[in-house]
Design a protein around this motif. Sequence first.
Motif, PDB file in Angstrom:
ATOM      1  N   ALA A   1       0.826  -1.208   0.000  1.00  0.00           N
ATOM      2  CA  ALA A   1       0.000   0.000   0.000  1.00  0.00           C
ATOM      3  C   ALA A   1       0.861   1.259   0.000  1.00  0.00           C
ATOM      4  O   ALA A   1       0.613   2.200  -0.764  1.00  0.00           O
ATOM      5  N   ARG A   2       1.885   1.296   0.841  1.00  0.00           N
ATOM      6  CA  ARG A   2       2.767   2.474   0.887  1.00  0.00           C
ATOM      7  C   ARG A   2       3.480   2.673  -0.449  1.00  0.00           C
ATOM      8  O   ARG A   2       3.681   3.813  -0.896  1.00  0.00           O
ATOM      9  N   ALA A   3       3.856   1.566  -1.085  1.00  0.00           N
ATOM     10  CA  ALA A   3       4.533   1.667  -2.377  1.00  0.00           C
ATOM     11  C   ALA A   3       3.601   2.215  -3.446  1.00  0.00           C
ATOM     12  O   ALA A   3       4.010   3.025  -4.299  1.00  0.00           O
ATOM     13  N   MET A   4       2.344   1.792  -3.424  1.00  0.00           N
ATOM     14  CA  MET A   4       1.370   2.335  -4.379  1.00  0.00           C
ATOM     15  C   MET A   4       1.180   3.832  -4.175  1.00  0.00           C
ATOM     16  O   MET A   4       1.097   4.603  -5.143  1.00  0.00           O
ATOM     17  N   VAL A   5       1.119   4.246  -2.924  1.00  0.00           N
ATOM     18  CA  VAL A   5       0.967   5.671  -2.630  1.00  0.00           C
ATOM     19  C   VAL A   5       2.220   6.436  -3.066  1.00  0.00           C
ATOM     20  O   VAL A   5       2.139   7.555  -3.582  1.00  0.00           O
ATOM     21  N   HIS A   6       3.401   5.827  -2.866  1.00  0.00           N
ATOM     22  CA  HIS A   6       4.632   6.459  -3.348  1.00  0.00           C
ATOM     23  C   HIS A   6       4.540   6.750  -4.840  1.00  0.00           C
ATOM     24  O   HIS A   6       4.874   7.862  -5.288  1.00  0.00           O
ATOM     25  N   PHE A   7       4.103   5.765  -5.619  1.00  0.00           N
ATOM     26  CA  PHE A   7       4.026   5.964  -7.065  1.00  0.00           C
ATOM     27  C   PHE A   7       3.076   7.120  -7.389  1.00  0.00           C
ATOM     28  O   PHE A   7       3.358   7.934  -8.279  1.00  0.00           O
ATOM     29  N   PHE A   8       1.974   7.171  -6.680  1.00  0.00           N
ATOM     30  CA  PHE A   8       0.983   8.222  -6.952  1.00  0.00           C
ATOM     31  C   PHE A   8       1.516   9.602  -6.571  1.00  0.00           C
ATOM     32  O   PHE A   8       1.406  10.562  -7.347  1.00  0.00           O
ATOM     33  N   GLU A   9       2.125   9.706  -5.398  1.00  0.00           N
ATOM     34  CA  GLU A   9       2.516  11.015  -4.887  1.00  0.00           C
ATOM     35  C   GLU A   9       3.871  11.481  -5.409  1.00  0.00           C
ATOM     36  O   GLU A   9       4.048  12.677  -5.691  1.00  0.00           O
ATOM     37  N   GLN A  10       4.833  10.552  -5.536  1.00  0.00           N
ATOM     38  CA  GLN A  10       6.194  10.935  -5.911  1.00  0.00           C
ATOM     39  C   GLN A  10       6.497  10.752  -7.394  1.00  0.00           C
ATOM     40  O   GLN A  10       7.211  11.560  -7.988  1.00  0.00           O
ATOM     41  N   GLU A  11       5.968   9.672  -8.000  1.00  0.00           N
ATOM     42  CA  GLU A  11       6.242   9.413  -9.417  1.00  0.00           C
ATOM     43  C   GLU A  11       5.120   9.908 -10.314  1.00  0.00           C
ATOM     44  O   GLU A  11       5.253   9.884 -11.540  1.00  0.00           O
ATOM     45  N   LYS A  12       3.993  10.320  -9.692  1.00  0.00           N
ATOM     46  CA  LYS A  12       2.815  10.790 -10.430  1.00  0.00           C
ATOM     47  C   LYS A  12       2.277   9.708 -11.367  1.00  0.00           C
ATOM     48  O   LYS A  12       1.937   9.959 -12.525  1.00  0.00           O
ATOM     49  N   MET A  13       2.205   8.478 -10.841  1.00  0.00           N
ATOM     50  CA  MET A  13       1.699   7.343 -11.596  1.00  0.00           C
ATOM     51  C   MET A  13       0.690   6.568 -10.761  1.00  0.00           C
ATOM     52  O   MET A  13       0.892   6.382  -9.551  1.00  0.00           O
ATOM     53  N   LEU A  14      -0.372   6.103 -11.403  1.00  0.00           N
ATOM     54  CA  LEU A  14      -1.344   5.236 -10.744  1.00  0.00           C
ATOM     55  C   LEU A  14      -1.085   3.819 -11.246  1.00  0.00           C
ATOM     56  O   LEU A  14      -1.301   3.517 -12.414  1.00  0.00           O
ATOM     57  N   VAL A  15      -0.574   2.954 -10.350  1.00  0.00           N
ATOM     58  CA  VAL A  15      -0.194   1.599 -10.761  1.00  0.00           C
ATOM     59  C   VAL A  15      -0.844   0.575  -9.842  1.00  0.00           C
ATOM     60  O   VAL A  15      -1.211   0.865  -8.699  1.00  0.00           O
ATOM     61  N   GLU A  16      -0.962  -0.641 -10.339  1.00  0.00           N
ATOM     62  CA  GLU A  16      -1.513  -1.726  -9.538  1.00  0.00           C
ATOM     63  C   GLU A  16      -0.491  -2.189  -8.512  1.00  0.00           C
ATOM     64  O   GLU A  16       0.710  -1.899  -8.613  1.00  0.00           O
ATOM     65  N   GLY A  17      -0.974  -2.938  -7.515  1.00  0.00           N
ATOM     66  CA  GLY A  17      -0.095  -3.375  -6.441  1.00  0.00           C
ATOM     67  C   GLY A  17       1.093  -4.190  -6.919  1.00  0.00           C
ATOM     68  O   GLY A  17       2.216  -4.031  -6.418  1.00  0.00           O
ATOM     69  N   ALA A  18       0.875  -5.076  -7.890  1.00  0.00           N
ATOM     70  CA  ALA A  18       1.966  -5.906  -8.397  1.00  0.00           C
ATOM     71  C   ALA A  18       3.058  -5.075  -9.050  1.00  0.00           C
ATOM     72  O   ALA A  18       4.220  -5.489  -9.091  1.00  0.00           O
ATOM     73  N   ALA A  19       2.705  -3.908  -9.573  1.00  0.00           N
ATOM     74  CA  ALA A  19       3.682  -3.037 -10.228  1.00  0.00           C
ATOM     75  C   ALA A  19       4.517  -2.260  -9.229  1.00  0.00           C
ATOM     76  O   ALA A  19       5.610  -1.796  -9.550  1.00  0.00           O
ATOM     77  N   ALA A  20       4.012  -2.100  -8.020  1.00  0.00           N
ATOM     78  CA  ALA A  20       4.691  -1.305  -6.995  1.00  0.00           C
ATOM     79  C   ALA A  20       5.520  -2.162  -6.047  1.00  0.00           C
ATOM     80  O   ALA A  20       6.167  -1.639  -5.136  1.00  0.00           O
ATOM     81  N   ILE A  21       5.545  -3.455  -6.294  1.00  0.00           N
ATOM     82  CA  ILE A  21       6.061  -4.384  -5.284  1.00  0.00           C
ATOM     83  C   ILE A  21       7.575  -4.273  -5.092  1.00  0.00           C
ATOM     84  O   ILE A  21       8.105  -4.573  -4.029  1.00  0.00           O
ATOM     85  N   GLY A  22       8.294  -3.790  -6.112  1.00  0.00           N
ATOM     86  CA  GLY A  22       9.729  -3.585  -5.958  1.00  0.00           C
ATOM     87  C   GLY A  22      10.042  -2.512  -4.936  1.00  0.00           C
ATOM     88  O   GLY A  22      10.967  -2.650  -4.111  1.00  0.00           O
ATOM     89  N   VAL A  23       9.290  -1.426  -4.953  1.00  0.00           N
ATOM     90  CA  VAL A  23       9.461  -0.365  -3.959  1.00  0.00           C
ATOM     91  C   VAL A  23       9.141  -0.905  -2.567  1.00  0.00           C
ATOM     92  O   VAL A  23       9.832  -0.591  -1.586  1.00  0.00           O
ATOM     93  N   ALA A  24       8.104  -1.737  -2.470  1.00  0.00           N
ATOM     94  CA  ALA A  24       7.754  -2.331  -1.175  1.00  0.00           C
ATOM     95  C   ALA A  24       8.904  -3.153  -0.610  1.00  0.00           C
ATOM     96  O   ALA A  24       9.196  -3.099   0.593  1.00  0.00           O
ATOM     97  N   ALA A  25       9.584  -3.900  -1.485  1.00  0.00           N
ATOM     98  CA  ALA A  25      10.709  -4.718  -1.021  1.00  0.00           C
ATOM     99  C   ALA A  25      11.889  -3.857  -0.591  1.00  0.00           C
ATOM    100  O   ALA A  25      12.524  -4.131   0.441  1.00  0.00           O
ATOM    101  N   LEU A  26      12.209  -2.834  -1.354  1.00  0.00           N
ATOM    102  CA  LEU A  26      13.306  -1.943  -0.969  1.00  0.00           C
ATOM    103  C   LEU A  26      13.069  -1.351   0.412  1.00  0.00           C
ATOM    104  O   LEU A  26      13.982  -1.281   1.244  1.00  0.00           O
ATOM    105  N   GLU A  27      11.829  -0.944   0.666  1.00  0.00           N
ATOM    106  CA  GLU A  27      11.509  -0.301   1.938  1.00  0.00           C
ATOM    107  C   GLU A  27      11.449  -1.312   3.081  1.00  0.00           C
ATOM    108  O   GLU A  27      12.126  -1.158   4.105  1.00  0.00           O
TER     109      GLU A  27
END
Length: 327
Positions: free
Chosen positions: A267-293
């Motif tokens: 969830a935090r990774a999805m919000v990161h994409f929306f707020e910082q990258e200006k992208m709306l992506v599905e959870g599976a697409a954000a999962i790399g950021v989730a792992a880094l964090e």
Amino acid sequence: MSRNLPVTLHDIYLARARIAGQAARTPLIRSHALSARFEAEVYLKLETLQPTGAFKLRGALNCIAALDSAQLERGVTTASTGNHGRAVAWAAARLGARAIICVSELVPRNKVAAIEALGAEARVIGRSQDDAFVEARRLVDEEGMALIEPFDDPLITAGQGTIGLELMEDLPELDQVLIGLSGGGLLGGIGRAVKGINPAVQVNGISMMAGAAMIESLAVGHPVAVEEQESLADSLGGGIGLENRVTFALVREVMDRHFQVSEPAIARAMVHFFEQEKMLVEGAAAIGVAALEEHRLDIRGQRVALIVSGNGIDADTFMRARDMAAD
């Protein structure tokens, strides 16, 4: 390419030739926010910019383009509720093949309409994905249609592997790549490509905590059935097939490390994409950021690519992720 042979780097180059001019050569962009946060050079491979919004188009195009004219005339079929079904419908329309996408009664009407809008027939069968696959296989047996598998096929996997070729061309100094892991077609294909060019590249698979069929199968040494669990990364759900022929062995060969991530981290990774990258992506697409964090991966000074795999998300799901991230 025989469907019983391993996927080779040559197969991936052949796939690129087949899909050229159809699938997009997607951009690789540097994330300023992530690079600063992790003291590294972090890049995003934007498969969200494919015509159907996800990487699945590459494999579907490669598989259908490899069919002969007689098989194209008989048509293609699959069972899917999401990205794969749309990819098969789009590819079939572009290549002149009739397509029947089998779905269950539980698939929302808007998803059925999206498949139909691409020119395919959406055939509603039964109350589960298994019921839908029964109909798809009947179409193969009785009407001679070609079954386009979601992932466990060397042509599908080679198509997804074209992402790896693009990565190595755009970022030859790549150190690591983080890839969502489900059936293994995406990770297996990319892993074969990048390691075929530079064996030193580290290939990391990322799964959600519950219902991660591939990682549980790898743990016991053979494919196993795993109960599917609800997840923000729903595209990573589902089994790998007890008779898996291609991706289980390939993932075991090319994956260096694997990480599982929690729902709040997704969830935090999805919000990161929306707020910082200006992208709306599905959870599976954000999962790399989730792992880094969540795993506090030390990538300082490295060049790292994250596969942003798709944008199949609706407003309700994003709101749920935003609420979870705020808790």
